[in-house]
Design a protein around this motif. Structure first.
Motif, short mmCIF file in Angstrom:
data_model
loop_
_atom_site.label_atom_id
_atom_site.label_comp_id
_atom_site.label_asym_id
_atom_site.label_seq_id
_atom_site.Cartn_x
_atom_site.Cartn_y
_atom_site.Cartn_z
N VAL A 119 64.03 22.70 28.37
CA VAL A 119 64.60 23.84 29.09
C VAL A 119 63.55 24.91 29.37
CG1 VAL A 119 66.86 23.40 28.10
CG2 VAL A 119 65.36 25.07 27.00
N LEU B 214 62.73 30.13 31.06
CA LEU B 214 63.58 28.95 31.15
C LEU B 214 63.60 28.38 32.57
CD1 LEU B 214 66.61 30.16 29.00
CD2 LEU B 214 64.60 28.86 28.26
N ARG C 228 66.26 26.81 33.65
CA ARG C 228 67.68 26.77 33.99
C ARG C 228 68.33 28.00 33.39
NH1 ARG C 228 69.01 21.20 31.05
NH2 ARG C 228 66.83 20.80 31.63
N ASP D 138 73.16 26.93 30.55
CA ASP D 138 72.84 25.50 30.68
C ASP D 138 71.83 25.07 29.61
OD1 ASP D 138 74.53 25.27 32.82
OD2 ASP D 138 72.95 25.28 34.35
N ALA D 139 70.90 25.96 29.29
CA ALA D 139 69.92 25.65 28.26
C ALA D 139 70.59 25.48 26.90
CB ALA D 139 68.86 26.74 28.20
N HIS E 126 72.40 22.16 26.80
CA HIS E 126 71.48 21.03 26.66
C HIS E 126 71.00 20.90 25.21
CE1 HIS E 126 68.46 18.07 27.81
NE2 HIS E 126 67.56 18.78 27.13
#
Length: 217
Positions: free
Chosen positions: A22, A69, A71, A75-76, A79
């Motif tokens: 990420v 990051l 994203r 979202d990080a 993940h």
């Protein structure tokens, strides 16, 4: 025999790659995990029993703040948490657990995380059926190393402290269990020193296979 789960059974080495995926440095994985344990302990100290996953997610948002990051933070976080939920066990765990069961020892887990995470971990490793119960401090009302957490496991197993052993890689867990009256076995896979301010473990071994060999003697 009562096993810690996170890092004792699960191998968290792949988490560094999840952070790199990420756009964050791999070393933040250790910073994040140490921080969420610290905050869980702090809440326990003031009588609050917050879920491991809740602290994990919020702590991730904190350590990822300001990182370059690739994203969104949301979202990080997703993940990284997906990686945490899919970790493997350490290489010594399947053989070690099998050997311990062969000795006729009752095996249970006691995690500061959820029992469902432990169940998925052990299922993936093909050793779930070796464990009698998978316990979580979510049902104990206090995180380890509070005495109430170990007392909960002893009550569920219907054993006295003197008849139980806590197995963990974390010296703070060893110390807490020892103060609660349990025997202890420290799994020292890294070969590092044990902190002198904690109660000394009854056994010190480098792997679960070594632990089984030691107990077989």
């Amino acid at each position: 025999m009562i096993f810690d789960v996170n890092e004792t059974l699960s191998d968290m080495a792949p988490m560094g790659q999840r952070f790199e995926d990420v756009g964050a440095p791999a070393h933040l994985a250790r910073t994040w995990f140490a921080g969420l344990l610290r905050d869980g302990f702090a809440l326990t100290a003031v009588g609050v029993n917050e879920a491991f996953a809740t602290i994990a997610v919020d702590a991730l948002s904190v350590v990822l703040d300001g990182q370059p990051l690739e994203r969104s933070v949301e979202d990080a976080v997703q993940h990284i948490m997906e990686g945490f939920a899919g970790l493997p066990v350490h290489a010594d765990v399947p053989e070690g657990i099998g050997s311990l069961q062969h000795l006729g020892i009752r095996l249970v887990t006691l995690s500061n995380g959820s029992a469902s995470v432990a169940e998925a971990l052990l299922d993936r490793a093909g050793i779930r059926d070796h464990f009698e119960m998978l316990l979580s401090v979510e049902d104990a009302g206090r995180w380890k190393p509070a005495a109430d957490a170990y007392a909960y496991a002893l009550e569920r197993c219907d054993v006295d402290p003197a008849d139980a052993m806590l197995v963990a890689v974390h010296p703070w867990d060893i110390d807490g269990a020892a103060r609660a009256g349990l025997a202890t076995a420290w799994i020292n896979r890294t070969g590092g020193p044990y902190p002198g301010y904690f109660r000394t473990p009854d056994l010190q071994v480098g792997s679960l296979t070594e632990l089984a060999d030691e107990l077989a003697r």
